[in-house]
Design a protein around this motif. Structure first.
Motif, short mmCIF file in Angstrom:
data_model
loop_
_atom_site.label_atom_id
_atom_site.label_comp_id
_atom_site.label_asym_id
_atom_site.label_seq_id
_atom_site.Cartn_x
_atom_site.Cartn_y
_atom_site.Cartn_z
N ASP B 240 -2.83 -1.60 15.18
CA ASP B 240 -2.79 -2.43 13.98
C ASP B 240 -4.05 -3.27 13.92
O ASP B 240 -4.61 -3.62 14.95
CB ASP B 240 -1.58 -3.38 14.04
CG ASP B 240 -0.29 -2.65 13.77
OD1 ASP B 240 -0.36 -1.50 13.29
OD2 ASP B 240 0.78 -3.22 14.03
N THR B 320 -0.81 -2.41 2.46
CA THR B 320 -0.72 -2.89 3.84
C THR B 320 0.52 -3.75 4.02
O THR B 320 1.13 -4.21 3.04
CB THR B 320 -1.92 -3.77 4.23
OG1 THR B 320 -1.86 -4.96 3.45
CG2 THR B 320 -3.23 -3.09 4.01
N ASP B 341 -1.81 -0.46 7.99
CA ASP B 341 -2.05 0.36 6.80
C ASP B 341 -0.77 1.16 6.55
O ASP B 341 -0.39 1.98 7.39
CB ASP B 341 -3.23 1.30 7.08
CG ASP B 341 -3.60 2.11 5.86
OD1 ASP B 341 -2.74 2.21 4.94
OD2 ASP B 341 -4.72 2.64 5.82
#
Lengths: 121, 710
Positions: B240, B320, B341
């Motif tokens: 992430d 997101t 994402d």
């Protein structure tokens, strides 16, 4: 005779609906395979009630209803949507679309005529 | 973890160090005092010694004075020359000076000796003076005779002896003083040594403590560095995107995933507001206000999630999800944001939704045709079928319907699980809804030879809910009850009120819920016996859907065993009601009645039904009823509900009878049971009795009681 126009793009279901409605000898039933065809028919054959499938290619149910309301001749004709139950919940606003009600699909052909009669009352 | 251990030792180390310092100060202070005392002693000893030396010098001088005077006088007696008298002449004067000095020099004990010495000296000098006088007056023989007699010598010996005694006394005094001083000095030495040893020990301990603390601090520092490195590695290596934000939302650090995801370098991002990554930036205050609501790391509520549209360096946008946690104390707080994402996930969700929607439509269309055709065939629309054909068509039709139900249930579950089921909440009255649902199921019950009955109170019960969904739940419970009831039995649908909730119950006479199945009856695809699915035509989803629908509307579902066999399935919803004003009535000429019921709607309906006939004191709890009995002595009758939450209205009756034996009491209850023991005048069941009957029955009893003797 009470005139009912049944609009659905599925030929089998159209046939079943016609058969089911004709169980009531007081109903005169015609069917259309699309919204466009329905608009064509109402020009010559004015129904007392239109049963309108919601999901159709081309003109869908709500668009067809809007077109019916645009014309002065058909602006008052009662319309009942025929649609799958999953979609009835997303169509809480059918009243704002100026439809008289909704019949869930799959419908019971043995009681379809009675349901239609109830909407006409 | 060593880090926390050393931190935990911090305060105690501080206290120990402080105590050690205090002890050292005390020790040094004591040493200082002792040494000062010792110096003062030494000075005193020196002074004493000096004084005694002076005294001894003076004593010796005194002796010499007398000896010289004696010798001088003898010389004068022998020669008659005046020159020999020189020592004698100054002796008297000098003697006074010396004795005066000695008086202050010798110790007090020796003062009497000094007096004696002085007397001897007086005698001696008088003796010498007599000799001198005799010689001068020409009595030489007298003087010689006096000398020969030895009186002068004797006196001289006595003086010598006295001086020797005095000298010895002073020497002894000095010795004793020296000895005492020596003893004390030795004690002080010992004490000082002890104190110094103590201080040294404390210093050693403190040094040890210091060394240990430094060691711990070094370990803690190493640990902290390792943790920091570990966290930095996690931060940098996370799949992430990770951001470290300061208290005002400015980016302090960004990891490689952020660089990859957004196309900025970490250097470019450092110092800029996090808004630079958003496609639709919000006002800074708004963003700060949102950050302020974020939970602290390690606390429930941390890692708050939100979806937003991200914007890359090249201006392109993507979906997101961010999870934010806060750490650090107020005023210096920081945030860690993990950004993911979710483009692929969103795409998958859309595909799944489209798939479900398409499948359901595509399945439904042929099923509509199949089901419709079969229904028409079975219904004789295509002419009468022979018995075997009709049976086969019915089987096909039933299974077609089951398939349709399964699809509908699957779609519902899918909607519930994806959180997409919406509820059209409104105020609704349960009575008509229950009536409608029961009517819709009558045919089904009739087909299975099961009776279906409703028991509802005559007043409205309102709840807040989605009518279609509540109908769906009730349909499910009723059809289950019908399916599981043997032919000939009856399914009852009733309502119960308990405080602020209304409970709809569906009671059957089925075989009950088997023990091992009770825990998971409301789970998906849970059926007591998998063969049931086939024999009863269920989907195994109905109760799971019912539970979700009811709990999402703030209610609950459950079941219990029914007395005499079978089960009671119920759902509860919060009731909408306005509390009627319970005030003592004003019309005094009408009979006064007490009405006890925990259902406020029932209280207000009954009170208005009695209007003009009787005044009602309404009590919604046992406590209120008892208070009313005390406050209103004119009460001429009681209407009592049985189910009062955890209490029973029946318990009030003996109390009533004790106060007023002839008072008419009417039970008005939802529980349809026999009350032979209750000792009441009438028992009316709410669902079977109209309000008018209640009024007439009660009024007849009250009038009769008022006429008859009490």
């Amino acid at each position: 005779m009470t005139r009912i126009l049944y609009v659905d793009d599925e030929p089998d279901i159209r046939e079943i609906a016609e058969l089911a409605l004709s169980l009531d000898p007081g109903l005169d039933v015609r069917s259309a395979a699309s919204g466009a065809e329905a608009l064509e028919i109402v020009g010559t054959w004015m129904p007392d009630l239109v049963l309108l499938d919601v999901m159709m290619p081309g003109l869908d149910g709500p668009s067809t209803l809007a077109r019916l309301r645009e014309s002065p001749a058909t602006s008052q004709v009662p319309v009942v949507f025929i649609t799958a139950r999953a979609q009835t919940q997303e169509m809480q606003n059918f009243a704002t679309l100026d439809a008289r009600g909704v019949i869930a699909k799959p419908f019971d052909p043995m009681t379809l005529a009675a349901q239609v009669r109830a909407f006409l009352a | 973890m060593p880090l926390t251990t050393s931190l935990a030792h911090g305060p105690s180390n501080r206290v120990l160090s402080f105590a050690a310092l205090l002890l050292i100060m005390l020790g040094l202070g004591s040493v200082h005092l002792l040494i000062r005392d010792e110096f003062a002693d030494a000075r005193r000893l020196r002074e004493e010694a000096q004084r005694i030396v002076e005294a001894r010098r003076h004593l010796s001088e005194l002796l010499t004075l007398h000896v010289d005077a004696e010798t001088g006088v003898r010389g004068f007696v022998l020669t008659g020359q005046e020159v020999f008298l020189a020592p004698y002449r100054g002796a008297s004067e000098r003697r006074e000076t010396i004795i005066e000095a000695l008086r202050s020099e010798i110790s007090e004990k020796s003062l009497s000796s000094l007096k004696k010495l002085r007397r001897l000296s007086d005698l001696k000098l008088a003796n010498a003076a007599a000799n001198v006088r005799d010689v001068r007056d020409g009595r030489l023989a007298d003087a010689q005779k006096r000398i020969e007699d030895g009186g002068g010598k004797e006196l001289m010996d006595e003086i010598r002896a006295e001086i020797a005694r005095l000298d010895a006394a002073e020497v002894a005094f000095l010795q004793a003083f020296e000895e005492a001083s020596e003893n004390k000095r030795r004690n002080v030495e010992r004490l000082v040594l002890l104190l110094l040893v103590g201080i040294a020990a404390i210093l050693i301990a403190v040094t040890g403590l210091l060394v240990r603390t430094i060691g711990q601090r070094r370990t803690a520092l190493t640990d902290a560095r390792r943790v920091a490195e570990q966290e930095r590695a996690m931060f940098d290596g996370a799949v992430d995107g990770m951001l470290l934000l300061d208290g005002s939302g400015r980016i302090m650090l960004a990891n490689a995933s952020i660089e990859r995801m957004f196309g900025y370098s970490a250097k470019e991002l450092a110092g800029s507001n996090n808004m630079v990554l958003m496609a639709e930036p919000v006002a800074e205050e708004q963003s700060l206000a949102w950050l302020a609501t974020v939970g602290r790391a390690g606390v429930a509520g941390a890692g708050r999630r939100q979806e937003f549209i991200g914007k890359r360096a090249d201006g392109s946008v993507f979906e997101t999800e961010v999870a934010i946690s806060q750490f650090g104390e107020d005023g210096n707080s920081r945030f860690v944001a993990a950004i993911r994402d979710i483009t692929d996930r969103k795409r998958a969700e859309r595909m799944k939704n489209e798939f479900v929607s398409t499948v359901s439509h595509e399945l439904r269309t042929p099923l509509t045709s199949i089901g419709g055709s079969l229904a028409l065939l079975a219904g004789g629309a295509a002419g009468q079928l022979d018995e075997k054909a009709a049976r086969l068509v019915t089987i096909a039709h039933n299974n077609c319907e089951r398939l349709i139900r399964l699809i509908n249930d699957l779609l519902d579950i899918e909607k519930i699980e994806s959180g997409k089921m919406s509820f059209d909440m409104r105020k609704l009255t349960l009575g008509p809804l229950i009536q409608r649902t029961v009517n819709a199921n009558r045919q089904f019950a009739h087909d299975l030879g099961v009776g279906l009955e409703i028991g509802l109170p005559p007043w409205p019960q309102c709840v807040n809910g989605d009518p279609d969904r509540i109908e769906q739940v009730l349909t499910n419970l009723i059809s289950n009850a019908i399916k599981f009831s043997p032919a000939g039995e009856t399914v009852y649908v009733t309502t119960q009120q308990d405080g602020s909730k209304v409970r709809v119950e569906v009671c059957d006479r089925g075989s009950g819920v088997p023990g091992e199945f009770r825990d998971r009856i409301f789970s998906k695809f849970a059926q007591a016996d998998s063969s049931d699915t086939r024999s009863r035509g269920g989907t195994g989803l109905g109760l799971a859907i019912a539970r979700e629908i009811v709990t999402r509307q703030g209610g609950s579902v459950g079941f219990e065993d029914r007395e005499g066999g079978g089960s009671i399935f119920w759902f509860e919803l919060p009731m909408l009601q306005d509390k009627p004003a319970i005030v003592p009535p004003e019309q005094c000429d009408l009979p006064l009645l007490l009405h006890l019921d925990n259902d406020l709607d029932c209280l207000s309906v009954v009170a208005s039904a009695f209007a003009g006939r009787a005044s009602l004191v309404s009590a919604s709890s046992m406590q209120e009823a008892r208070a009313a009995l005390v406050a209103e002595p004119k009460i001429g009758g009681c209407i009592v509900d049985v189910a009062m939450g955890t209490e029973s209205g029946l318990d009030l009756i003996p109390e009533l009878r004790a106060v007023a034996p002839g008072l008419p009491v009417v039970l008005f209850t939802a529980l349809d049971e026999d009350y032979p023991e209750a000792g009441v005048d009438a028992a009316l069941v709410k669902s079977k009795t109209s309000i008018e009957t209640l009024v007439e029955t009660t009024m007849a009893l009250v009038t009769r009681a008022a006429r008859g003797p009490r």
